[in-house]
Design an enzyme around this catalytic site. Structure first.
Site, PDB file in Angstrom:
ATOM      1  N   TYR A   1       0.849  -1.192   0.000  1.00 35.96           N
ATOM      2  CA  TYR A   1       0.000   0.000   0.000  1.00 35.96           C
ATOM      3  C   TYR A   1       0.882   1.239   0.000  1.00 35.96           C
ATOM      4  CZ  TYR A   1      -3.370   3.489   1.656  1.00 35.96           C
ATOM      5  OH  TYR A   1      -4.170   4.602   1.794  1.00 35.96           O
TER       6      TYR A   1
ATOM      7  N   ASP B   1       9.537   3.312   0.027  1.00 31.22           N
ATOM      8  CA  ASP B   1       8.430   3.925   0.758  1.00 31.22           C
ATOM      9  C   ASP B   1       8.641   3.662   2.243  1.00 31.22           C
ATOM     10  OD1 ASP B   1       6.082   4.757   1.914  1.00 31.22           O
ATOM     11  OD2 ASP B   1       4.762   3.776   0.452  1.00 31.22           O
TER      12      ASP B   1
ATOM     13  N   LYS C   1       3.802   9.965   8.714  1.00 29.18           N
ATOM     14  CA  LYS C   1       3.421   9.371   9.997  1.00 29.18           C
ATOM     15  C   LYS C   1       4.119  10.056  11.179  1.00 29.18           C
ATOM     16  CE  LYS C   1       0.951   5.913   8.118  1.00 29.18           C
ATOM     17  NZ  LYS C   1      -0.496   5.767   8.251  1.00 29.18           N
TER      18      LYS C   1
END
Length: 398
Positions: free
Chosen positions: A147, A231, A258
């Site tokens: 994802y 990522d 995050k």
């Protein structure tokens, strides 16, 4: 010992859920928080504890999907954010705070240049655009099950709403399949701009990538002149400079987010100078990328403090606690994956697992993810262990 499943009909009668369903599709505006028949609602958080709208207190192992590395309402982060708000939460000019934060990220990672944005999705999209601008090529390689956010080119081609032409610009391969990777480059190598990989893909079960495969991936990409991008939106927490520093790879670009926002919306791209110089507005035909709230001083101030607090000692300590918890869970017969402070409980029925944990006072991710924070005490870690072992024995979860 077994535990009964929650009373689903009672939960479906929530007045807040009925109100939400009147004004939002399915009663939510973020797909990842949905658990059937509907999720509870958060009211407040302090340290490692979240309180919901029914007064239930839970040890927060979700931590807003790994972003709250220090838990809720950390005093130093709160002070930095409030100070920034008092002097102005957003401006139509750059501020000193983004310079200082970029300097800190550069120091931590060794990447010379940084660009900020407002989410992990936006960071990956920016990364892809930078790679295409630098190489002059169109195609990207990414891996099935990983994802990378909600952008069209980041989603599987069979996702509802994603146009079919995406398949012409994206090569989606099985992760770890070396022949598939070699074949993709043999056929399309002259038009591949970047290989995008998550070294610990959450959606794919939080299984760490094999170092030998990553080393070969970089070798193939280099041979054909393609960039390598990692990522690190989730995995950045696992090492001081990001998880890629534990692998035989030297990425041209990384995306993160995050935890570096200190609890506020954030995304960032770091990379080699010559790649990110594509965004330099003094160049001829630079890459354009705006964002009204990009690098806003509140996020920059909160993120700066959060990252300073998450120093090498904190990284090592939190990873050790996660590794011990994962090992103890496996010893108790619970099937888990993960690395360091990230744990994924593997279950055939994740909604049942989620509710079983919730009833036992633990908030997990809707896919069985446990994300530890520095705010957790030894007693809370013990409680998490007990709850997971008990929840995993629920018949519907097995």
């Amino acid at each position: 010992m077994t535990h009964p499943l929650p009373d689903r009909p009672r939960r479906s009668d929530s007045p807040l859920a009925r109100r939400a369903q009147h004004v939002m599709p399915g009663g939510i505006t973020r797909s990842t928080v949905y658990v059937p028949p509907h999720p509870p609602y958060a009211v407040s958080g302090s340290g490692a504890v979240l309180t919901d709208h029914l007064g239930n207190q839970l040890i927060d192992c979700n931590n807003n999907y790994t972003s709250l590395i220090h838990g809720h309402s950390h005093p130093a982060i709160e002070t930095a954010a409030m100070s920034a708000i008092r002097t102005g939460s957003a401006f139509g000019l750059p501020t000193r705070s983004e310079i200082e934060f970029a300097e800190l990220l550069s120091q931590r990672t060794g990447f010379e240049k940084w660009r900020f944005c407002n989410s992990g999705t936006e960071a990956v999209l920016m990364l892809v655009r930078a790679a295409r601008a630098h190489t002059g090529r169109q195609k990207i390689v990414r891996f099935a099950g990983s994802y990378h956010g909600t952008g069209d080119e980041l989603a599987s081609a069979n996702t509802p709403g994603v146009p079919s032409w995406i398949e012409k610009s994206v090569l989606e391969l099985p992760q770890g399949d070396l022949p598939a990777l070699e074949n993709a480059f043999a056929v399309h190598g002259d038009d591949i701009a970047v290989v995008l990989i998550d070294l610990l893909p959450n959606r794919a079960g939080l299984t760490p990538a094999e170092p030998a495969y990553i080393e070969r991936l970089q070798s193939i990409a280099r041979r054909y002149g393609a960039l390598v991008a990692v990522d690190e939106v989730i995995s950045f927490r696992l090492c001081l400079g990001g998880l890629h520093t534990e692998y035989p790879v030297q990425p041209d670009l990384i995306s993160t987010g995050k935890l570096i926002g200190g609890g506020f919306p954030v995304g960032a791209v770091g990379g080699r100078r010559e790649v990110l110089e594509s965004f330099d507005p003094t160049r001829t035909r630079p890459v354009m990328w705006g964002g009204t709230f990009t690098a806003n001083p509140v996020t920059m101030a909160a993120g700066h403090v959060a990252l300073q607090l998450y120093d090498q000692t904190a990284v090592t300590t939190l990873n050790a606690r996660g590794n011990r918890l994962r090992a103890d869970l496996r010893d108790a017969g619970v099937d888990t994956n993960g690395h360091g402070s990230l744990i994924r409980i593997l279950s055939n029925d994740t909604p049942a697992l989620w509710w079983a944990l919730y009833d036992l006072g633990v908030l997990a991710g809707s896919n069985g993810l446990l994300s530890l924070s520095t705010a957790m005490t030894d007693e809370q870690i013990d409680s998490i262990h007990a709850a997971v072992v008990a929840a995993a024995t629920t018949p519907a979860v097995r």
